[in-house]
Design a protein around this motif. Structure first.
Motif, short mmCIF file in Angstrom:
data_model
loop_
_atom_site.label_atom_id
_atom_site.label_comp_id
_atom_site.label_asym_id
_atom_site.label_seq_id
_atom_site.Cartn_x
_atom_site.Cartn_y
_atom_site.Cartn_z
N GLU A 18 0.83 -1.21 0.00
CA GLU A 18 0.00 0.00 0.00
C GLU A 18 0.85 1.25 0.00
N LEU A 19 1.94 1.25 0.80
CA LEU A 19 2.77 2.45 0.92
C LEU A 19 3.54 2.74 -0.36
N VAL A 20 3.98 1.72 -1.07
CA VAL A 20 4.68 1.97 -2.32
C VAL A 20 3.71 2.55 -3.35
N GLY A 21 2.46 2.12 -3.30
CA GLY A 21 1.46 2.71 -4.18
C GLY A 21 1.21 4.17 -3.84
N LYS A 22 1.18 4.47 -2.56
CA LYS A 22 0.97 5.86 -2.13
C LYS A 22 2.13 6.74 -2.57
N SER A 23 3.35 6.25 -2.42
CA SER A 23 4.51 7.04 -2.80
C SER A 23 4.52 7.32 -4.31
N SER A 24 4.23 6.31 -5.10
CA SER A 24 4.20 6.50 -6.55
C SER A 24 3.09 7.48 -6.95
N HIS A 25 1.95 7.33 -6.33
CA HIS A 25 0.81 8.20 -6.66
C HIS A 25 1.11 9.65 -6.30
N ASP A 26 1.59 9.88 -5.09
CA ASP A 26 1.81 11.25 -4.65
C ASP A 26 2.91 11.93 -5.45
N ALA A 27 3.96 11.19 -5.77
CA ALA A 27 5.05 11.77 -6.56
C ALA A 27 4.58 12.11 -7.97
N THR A 28 3.78 11.25 -8.56
CA THR A 28 3.24 11.52 -9.89
C THR A 28 2.37 12.75 -9.88
N LEU A 29 1.55 12.87 -8.85
CA LEU A 29 0.66 14.02 -8.76
C LEU A 29 1.43 15.31 -8.53
N GLU A 30 2.50 15.24 -7.75
CA GLU A 30 3.30 16.44 -7.53
C GLU A 30 4.02 16.87 -8.80
N ALA A 31 4.45 15.90 -9.59
CA ALA A 31 5.17 16.25 -10.81
C ALA A 31 4.24 16.89 -11.83
N GLU A 32 3.02 16.44 -11.93
CA GLU A 32 2.04 17.00 -12.86
C GLU A 32 0.73 17.19 -12.13
N PRO A 33 0.58 18.28 -11.40
CA PRO A 33 -0.59 18.44 -10.52
C PRO A 33 -1.91 18.58 -11.25
N ASN A 34 -1.89 18.93 -12.53
CA ASN A 34 -3.15 19.10 -13.27
C ASN A 34 -3.55 17.89 -14.08
N LEU A 35 -2.70 16.87 -14.10
CA LEU A 35 -2.99 15.66 -14.85
C LEU A 35 -3.35 14.53 -13.91
N ARG A 36 -4.20 13.67 -14.38
CA ARG A 36 -4.67 12.54 -13.59
C ARG A 36 -3.55 11.54 -13.39
N PRO A 37 -3.18 11.23 -12.15
CA PRO A 37 -2.10 10.26 -11.94
C PRO A 37 -2.57 8.84 -12.24
N PHE A 38 -1.64 8.04 -12.73
CA PHE A 38 -1.98 6.65 -13.01
C PHE A 38 -0.84 5.76 -12.55
N VAL A 39 -1.19 4.80 -11.69
CA VAL A 39 -0.23 3.82 -11.21
C VAL A 39 -0.83 2.44 -11.43
N LEU A 40 -0.09 1.61 -12.14
CA LEU A 40 -0.48 0.22 -12.37
C LEU A 40 0.25 -0.65 -11.36
N THR A 41 -0.49 -1.50 -10.66
CA THR A 41 0.12 -2.31 -9.61
C THR A 41 -0.19 -3.78 -9.83
N ARG A 42 0.82 -4.62 -9.55
CA ARG A 42 0.59 -6.06 -9.68
C ARG A 42 -0.01 -6.62 -8.40
N SER A 43 0.53 -6.27 -7.26
CA SER A 43 -0.03 -6.70 -6.00
C SER A 43 -0.90 -5.57 -5.45
N ALA A 44 -1.81 -5.94 -4.57
CA ALA A 44 -2.71 -4.93 -4.05
C ALA A 44 -3.31 -5.40 -2.74
#
Length: 1563
Positions: free
Chosen positions: A471-497
């Motif tokens: 869960e935490l690795v998903g959060k880190s990827s999501h938040d970093a993506t959103l910070e890099a492009e705050p106006n674009l929809r973040p997308f993270v594909l995950t194998r485990s969940a």
């Protein structure tokens, strides 16, 4: 090795240290066991947190609650439901009743929880008695009763089949490379949600722990305990949520409210996603160029690609050892990462970068990360924990360490690495190998980025859970993506969940599957259980990630199935002994023989993007999975509850419209499919591919599915599927420099599936007609959502598109509207929408009203389907602003009537009615200044209403104008926060009752102000203690024939704002000038004390409508009584005194028709009132059962409910009054219908009398015509009978003069003095003619008189003579003339022969020839009248015969004598008589009747006269032509021979006389 240290605590008592909460607020129960020491005591709690969600905990001092639960604890809220709690006298059980569900907890022994649905006596869930909650070593266990033969689903992702019953599962995640779909466990997901679904209801059990666990779902049987389910958790205590619902959809949605709804997915992910490890592993050519070549091949083969998954080959070190080093770039393979990403973007392909949350020991950053504590700690060594990790190829490994995302060093390093990838143009993150399958539970966590519960000192991974890091690795990827492009929809594909991972990762897939037919089939089950578990943007690696290459057939089948799933990707790593490092890939063009099939399938995937993406938006908003079990929504169909459909591996729903079934065996050409039936009378399904057949619902079908065509994809009748271009598109309006070549989404089609007509080929025999295919259309409605597909959630305004189509036997009516939630407008909207009909459907598409004004026939598409372009109505304030008509206010000082009601707890309710100036209206709806009541105490409420008049522009324009200026009206609308759909209803003058659910995005009452004023007003509200939470505004619409009432109600402030719009003509100079408005205000004033209820205005409108129509009913009854007295139909009248004329009857019929129309209108309005009252009553019931009421003020909420209950209590009385009016309407309607029958009978009588008079006049005219026609016929008969006798007499009796004798010899000598013979023949002939005239006249009159005596009402038939008499006389005359003709032929022939031989002299021969000619004329005359097409060649043959004889004996002839002249005349006679005969009969044919044939007895009087006249004219014309024939040869004889014969003179003079007579008759 299995270890068990189970202990079931008992002897529970109420926990005195636990403060019992108020039952009305949050009913809860806390128990503690009295067994053992303080550290050994067990604690059990049970509380209700929602009307259908309960939270249970089971802990000890050594088994604490999960330290990092996958969801935050829910705060209890029950809306309008008031929980009812009861405890028995012994204090060993408690019952909590929440309306929709009920819970009973009994702790006589171990706590046993039983859950019941509303109205059910049998529990839907029950713990196992005596063994419910147990301590087991470091962990705990929860035993529940197992319901055999029921359906169990969920657990995130488990091996097929879908039904989990009777099996056991490990709740943990593992890297299961090349797993078997029907056997391998565990797989990649850790989601401890188990749902038990039954026809009676469903229950879900969800554990919040990330610790490893297991579920035995009836797989364990014990003779003592029987069958049971057990959840065993390795570490810590239990925190579970029990979710109940009537359907599995209710449970899944409630679960989403607990853990979070699925994230928004970028629209581009709905396209084809390519990939393969080989592409990024190539060194020569470079991996960059290989990927470019892949994109080029996609373009070359017409297979669009939207995204590419970059496997971790881009991170492989350039030097030995070539291991994968996350967040590094192989600069040989990718010399310039930003140039690479820019080129891919230019060609329309986005990039997903594979990243793995572990670091191999030879990674350049490994030493620093280990030093800063970024990895787990091994307590055995006190240093970084090291494990064998996947490094290179299949089965390859190397040493390294997992990142500890609870450490700041690990979390931040990953966060910065993701940002670096975003900076070089990577679009999305691909979290791979994130199962955290670590070998030791004792590895320690840093716990720096998470909250540690007070007093908790343990930090080992067993208690906190391995899955926490997923869960935490998903959060880190999501938040970093959103910070890099705050106006674009973040997308993270995950194998485990985990359950919490999907709050950060929008999509997942089934991992490293294997190429097999069984694996393709079993993947369906994995997808369905993932959907139950909120993994709803889910898919598979098409063709198989591992294993052999699929055959062409297998690849086609898998792609055909895969395009009908939320995620469509072809990505693989095919290991082999020769190349274990790079492997092979699957490319859709690798088999040339099937390239066209795969191309069509991929293009169909892009056509379905609008449909697929709308399913993802619905998933985000409603937690409805796009890929669903066959029984989802069809719980009433008993077949869905059978083991065959429990498997879930052969068919599934893809959205609401399409049912998809695959083919899972090589060589198979059909598939067995069950089509569910929700109601028992569903309309069936239509196949979207060949053979395009109709299939009935509620049955199993074998559907033909050739592998080169398609798998079974069946559309539900009445559904609609939006489609777009068969290529990647963007819904963003502006230009994007990064993606310059991406097509705009400016086309939208919608495939509709109307019920087919019986004559279509695919209609099954014996199925019968659909009863809905009549003259009136039956309507179907579908809706979908669209947004720009790229904006972040906070800015993602959506548009809701609704397609409604009405189907009848002859046409399909379509209406499409779009409701905008914000600024977003689909790019295709202005172009309209293209309606696509099924193959074979030939009915035309029409407007909603049956016209063609907004529909254009576009012909057919490439599949021969009919297509039509339809305009789209946009429901928004802007649209209303454009189309609404406005008028100028009346007078120089215009005023409008307003009503204001205030209610406060410490003052009497005030009612103010006054007229406001136009410029005062915009501020009228603004909130009233606060009275200073303390926050949370006041229950003030207000109602403000404005009366808006309207007028009709002109008689030629039916649209009404609001008698209000545009800016004022829109200001009122804005401050109300009205739903735009209500404006659309007002614009189009809809009737009926409509309710629009509240939306927090609706404009607030202050939204028309600037942001500065809004902020200041918010601060003022906070200072005054008012609630400043966003408003939730309901919109209500009631449309009647006389007025429209629209009001909004703010649930969080008890404020009502309303517009009352007149639908009648404005009375000049009178503000609000209508009786209806005054009557409505009067009723409102009498009920002002109920102002806190949102339904006050609706109740007032219903009551005012009933009162108004009661008065109209009385007036209409008076009109009926007047007409009854006038017609003598009334019981108070003695009959009709005067005969009613047609004009008087027409007026009465018009009045009665108006009464009948008003009765129908009244009935319609009573039905409207009934629906309004039922809605209010049902709404109150729903609130009392637990509806959501967002008002934070309990006093105001209680006051609102009290007001509503009082209004609802009055509904039965109003309904009784309405029922009495309806009964009187029925009685009045029966009277009107009977009176209408009487009026029509009287009108028919008057019409019959008028027709009788006209018929008598026509009969008199016909009799006169008959007499004229009889006289004309008699003259013709007399002429025809007189002339032949005269000719015979002249032939034998009249003398011949020899004019050639010399003048000196005196006058011409008389050759034969037989003049007396002429008189002897002529006088009797004349008498005979008169006798015939008298006889014919009597014969014509006698039958008519006889028929008139026998049938006084019958009209004369024909010419007054019986048909058999006419036929007999016609036959005698015809055959008589024929005999004379034959004699004439013999006489003429013998005479010519004798003359030629010199036997007879010229005088006698001429006499005989003339006699024969008379006979022939009779024959010709008879033939003309009896044979329509008398052969012309008979006359020609006769003439040639005479010429032949004359020429043969030419030597005996004397040139210039009478005989020669007569022969010349005879030839002329034959020619002329033939022509004249044909002309005469052609004239007879033009009259359309035989000249002497009887007229049909059914002919009317006027027709009889015209037919008789035509017969007479034809007879006379024929006679005239024959006279010309007789005169012409005589003239020729005189001219040719020079002899003036007496006989010739007679012929000439008599013939001329006959001609004159005939001419006179013709004239």
């Amino acid at each position: 090795m299995f270890q068990q240290k189970e202990h079931v605590p008992k002897n529970y008592v109420l926990d005195g240290t636990h403060e019992e909460a108020s039952p009305a607020a949050a009913p809860s129960l806390s128990l503690v066991s009295t067994y053992g020491s303080e550290n050994e005591k067990s604690h059990f709690t049970f509380e209700a947190v929602r009307p259908n969600i309960y939270r249970t905990t089971f802990t000890t001092s050594q088994h604490p609650l999960p330290p990092y639960p996958s969801t935050k604890r829910l705060e209890p809220t029950f809306g309008d439901v008031s929980p009812k709690v009861s405890t028995d006298a012994g204090k060993n059980s408690q019952e909590i009743d929440l309306g929709s569900s009920r819970a009973v907890v009994n702790w006589t022994n171990a706590p046993v929880v039983s859950l019941f649905l509303e109205g059910k006596q049998k529990p839907i869930h029950q713990d196992l008695e005596f063994r419910s909650y147990a301590v087991d070593g470091n962990g705990t266990a929860h035993y529940t009763a197992y319901r055999m033969h029921s359906l169990h689903v969920g657990l995130g992702e488990k091996a097929a089949p879908m039904n989990l019953s009777g099996r056991g599962f490990a709740i943990t995640a593992s890297d299961t490379f090349g797993y078997e779909a029907y056997r391998t466990d565990p797989l990649y997901k850790h989601v401890p949600l188990l749902i038990n679904a039954t026809p009676e209801g469903c229950v879900g059990i969800f554990s919040t722990s990330h610790s490893r666990a297991s579920w035995a779902i009836g797989s364990e049987i014990d003779g003592l305990w029987g069958r049971f389910k057990v959840y065993r958790q390795s570490y810590g205590g239990l925190e579970e949520y029990l979710i109940v619902g009537k359907t599995v959809a209710e449970v899944v949605r409630s679960y989403a409210e607990l853990v979070g709804f699925p994230l928004l997915v970028p629209r581009y992910m709905m396209g084809y996603v390519g990939g393969g490890m080989k592409y990024s592993m190539e060194d020569s050519p470079r991996a960059r160029d290989v990927i470019y070549e892949f994109i080029s091949n996609c373009e070359k083969h017409g297979m669009p690609c939207s995204a590419f998954q970059m496997s971790s080959g881009y991170t492989v070190a350039e030097t030995e050892p070539k291991t994968r080093n996350v967040f590094t770039w192989n600069r040989h393979r990718f010399p310039d990462p930003r140039a690479f990403t820019r080129e891919c973007h230019r060609r329309g392909v986005r990039l997903l970068a594979n990243i793995k949350p572990y670091v191999l020991a030879n990674h350049p950053a490994y030493p620093e990360l280990s030093k800063t504590g970024a990895f787990f700690k091994d307590p055995a060594t006190g240093t970084t924990a090291v494990a064998r990790l996947w490094s290179a190829g299949g089965g390859e490994s190397g040493e390294g360490s997992h990142l500890d995302f609870s450490s700041k060093a690990g979390y931040n390093w990953w966060y910065n690495g993701v940002k670096a990838l975003k900076e070089v143009g990577i679009d999305a993150m691909w979290n791979d190998n994130n199962e955290y399958n670590t070998p030791d539970d004792d590895w320690q966590l840093a716990l720096e980025t998470v909250t540690v519960p007070p007093g908790e000192t343990r930090n080992h991974i067993g208690l906190w859970g391995r899955a926490m890091n997923t869960e935490l690795v998903g959060k880190s990827s999501h938040d970093a993506t959103l910070e890099a492009e705050p106006n674009l929809r973040p997308f993270v594909l995950t194998r485990s969940a985990t359950a919490g991972t999907m709050r950060y990762c929008a999509s997942s897939w089934s991992g490293d599957n294997v190429t097999s037919w069984e694996g393709m089939k079993g993947a369906n089950s994995l997808a369905l259980n993932a959907g139950f578990s909120l993994l709803q943007c889910y898919g598979h690696d098409i063709g198989g990630f591992e294993g052999p290459q699929p055959t062409p057939e297998h690849l086609v089948r898998w792609i055909q199935l895969g395009i009908h799933s939320p995620r469509f990707a072809i990505n693989c790593y095919k290991t082999n002994p020769d190349d274990n490092l790079v492997g092979e890939v699957i490319e859709p063009w690798q088999y040339p023989s099937v390239i066209p099939i795969i191309r069509d399938a991929i293009r169909r995937r892009y056509e379905l993007v609008p449909y697929t993406y709308s399913l993802m938006l619905k998933s985000h908003r409603e937690a409805v999975p796009p890929q669903r079990w066959t029984g989802w929504g069809f719980e009433s169909d008993p077949t869905v509850w059978t083991p065959e459909l429990y498997q879930g591996d052969t068919q599934y729903w893809f959205g609401d419209a399409l049912l998809v079934a695959g083919v899972y065996e090589p060589g198979a050409s059909s598939a067995r499919v069950y089509l569910p039936d929700a109601s028992g009378s569903d309309l069936g399904f239509l196949s979207v591919s060949a053979p395009y057949q109709y299939l009935a619902a509620g049955q199993w079908h074998d559907v033909a599915s050739a592998w080169h065509d398609s798998i079974p994809v069946l559309a539900r009748v009445g559904a609609a599927v939006p489609v777009g271009k068969p290529e990647p598109t963007t819904s963003v309006a502006g230009e994007d420099a990064e993606f310059p070549n991406l097509a705009k989404d400016d086309y939208r089609g919608v495939e509709i599936f109307p019920p087919p007509r019986a004559q279509l080929p695919h209609w099954p025999k014996g199925h019968g007609e659909l009863d809905l295919l009549g003259a009136a259309p039956r309507w179907f409605r579908s809706a979908w959502l669209e947004d720009d597909g790229a904006s972040v959630e906070s800015k993602a305004d959506a548009a809701k598109i609704t397609v409604a189509y009405g189907v009848s036997a002859s046409e399909i009516r379509v209406k499409v509207d779009a409701k905008k939630e914000g600024a977003f407008e689909p790019l295709w909207l202005k172009n309209g929408i293209v309606v696509v009909l099924p193959v074979g459907e030939e009915r035309a598409v029409k407007d909603e009203d049956g016209g063609d004004g907004h529909v254009k026939d576009l012909g057919r598409d490439d599949k021969a389907r009919r297509i039509f372009r339809v305009d789209v109505d946009v429901l928004s304030r802007e649209n209303f602003e454009v189309f609404q008509r406005y008028g100028d206010p009346v007078g120089s000082d215009p005023r409008h009537r307003t009503v204001t009601i205030y209610a406060s707890p410490d003052a009497q309710t005030t009612y103010v009615e006054r007229d406001l100036k136009l410029d005062s209206l915009p501020s009228f709806f603004r909130p009233r200044p606060s009275s200073g009541a303390p926050r949370g105490v006041g229950s003030a409420a207000s109602l403000k209403l404005v009366v808006v008049d309207s007028m009709q522009e002109s008689w030629s324009n039916s649209y009404r104008s609001l008698w209000l200026t545009k800016d004022v009206f829109l200001a009122l609308v804005d401050t109300m926060g009205m739903d735009p759909a209500a404006l659309w209803l007002l614009r189009n003058e809809y009737d009926g009752f409509h309710y629009f659910t509240p939306s927090s995005s609706s404009p607030s009452p202050s939204s028309s102000s600037s942001s500065v004023s809004s902020s200041s007003s918010t601060l003022d509200a906070e200072k005054e203690g008012r609630d400043v939470s966003p408003p939730l505004i309901d919109t209500y619409y009631i449309g009647t024939s006389s007025f429209v009432l629209i009001w909004t109600y703010d649930r969080r402030g008890a404020d009502t704002r309303a517009l009352w719009v007149l639908r009648q003509q404005q009375q000049q100079g009178i503000p609000g000038g209508s009786v209806a408005a005054a009557w409505f205000a009067n009723v409102l004033r009498r009920h002002r004390e109920h102002v806190r209820s949102p339904f006050l205005l609706g109740y007032v409108a219903a009551l005012a409508t009933c009162c108004t129509f009661d008065g109209e009913i009385a007036y209409r009854a008076h009109v009926v009584r007047l007409v009854e007295r006038q017609t003598g139909y009334s019981t108070h009248s003695s009959g009709i005194e005067d005969r009613l004329g047609i004009d008087s009857l027409t007026v009465s019929i018009t009045e009665i028709g108006g009464v009948l129309n008003h009765i129908v209108n009244n009935e319609r309005h009573f039905r409207l009132v009934d629906s309004v009252l039922d809605f209010f009553r049902d709404a109150l019931d729903a609130q009392e059962r637990g509806g959501n009421d967002h008002d934070p003020d309990p006093h105001r909420r209680a006051a609102r409910h009290a007001s509503t209950r009082k209004l609802v209590a009055a509904i039965p009385l109003l309904k009784r009054r309405m029922h009495a009016s309806q009964e009187f309407l029925k009685y009045l309607k029966e009277r009107v219908e009977r009176l209408s029958t009487v009026l029509f009978a009287l009108l028919t009588h008057e019409d019959s009398a008028t027709h009788a008079e006209l018929a008598a006049a026509s009969r008199r005219i016909a009799e006169a015509s008959q007499r004229d026609s009889s006289s004309m016929k008699t003259v013709a008969v007399m002429t025809m009978a007189f002339l032949p006798a005269t000719f015979v007499a002249a032939l034998f009796a009249l003398p011949s003069l020899d004019w050639r004798a010399p003048l000196e010899d005196g006058p011409a000598a008389v050759v034969q003095p037989y003049f007396w013979v002429y008189w002897a023949v002529t006088l009797p002939a004349t008498g005979l003619v008169f006798a015939l005239w008298f006889l014919l006249d009597r014969t014509a009159a006698a039958p008519a008189r006889a028929d008139a005596d026998a049938n006084p009402g019958a009209s004369p038939g024909g010419n007054g003579i019986r048909a058999e008499d006419i036929t007999r006389r016609h036959w005698l005359r015809l055959n008589g003339f024929r005999i004379l003709g034959r004699i004439g032929v013999l006489l003429e022939t013998s005479t010519i022969l004798r003359f030629g031989r010199g036997v007879v002299n010229g005088r006698r021969a001429s006499n005989f020839v003339l006699l024969a000619l008379v006979f022939r004329i009779g024959q010709h005359n008879a033939g003309t009248l009896s044979r329509p097409r008398w052969p012309f060649h008979h006359f020609v043959a006769h003439r040639l015969r005479v010429v032949f004889v004359l020429r043969r004996h030419d030597a005996t002839l004397v040139p210039g004598n009478l005989s020669s002249s007569f022969l010349v005349g005879r030839v002329v006679l034959g020619i002329v008589s033939t022509r004249v005969r044909r002309f005469g009969f052609e004239a007879g044919e033009t009259a359309h009747t035989h000249p002497i044939a009887p007229v049909d007895s059914g002919t009317s009087a006027s027709g009889w006269g015209e037919s008789t006249k035509a017969k007479g004219v034809v007879v006379v014309r024929t006679r005239l032509h024959l006279q010309i024939v007789l005169v012409l040869p005589c003239v020729i004889v005189v001219i040719n021979s020079g002899i003036v014969n007496s006989l010739a003179l007679v012929f000439i003079f008599v013939g001329l006389g006959s001609i004159l007579v005939s001419l006179g008759l013709c004239i």
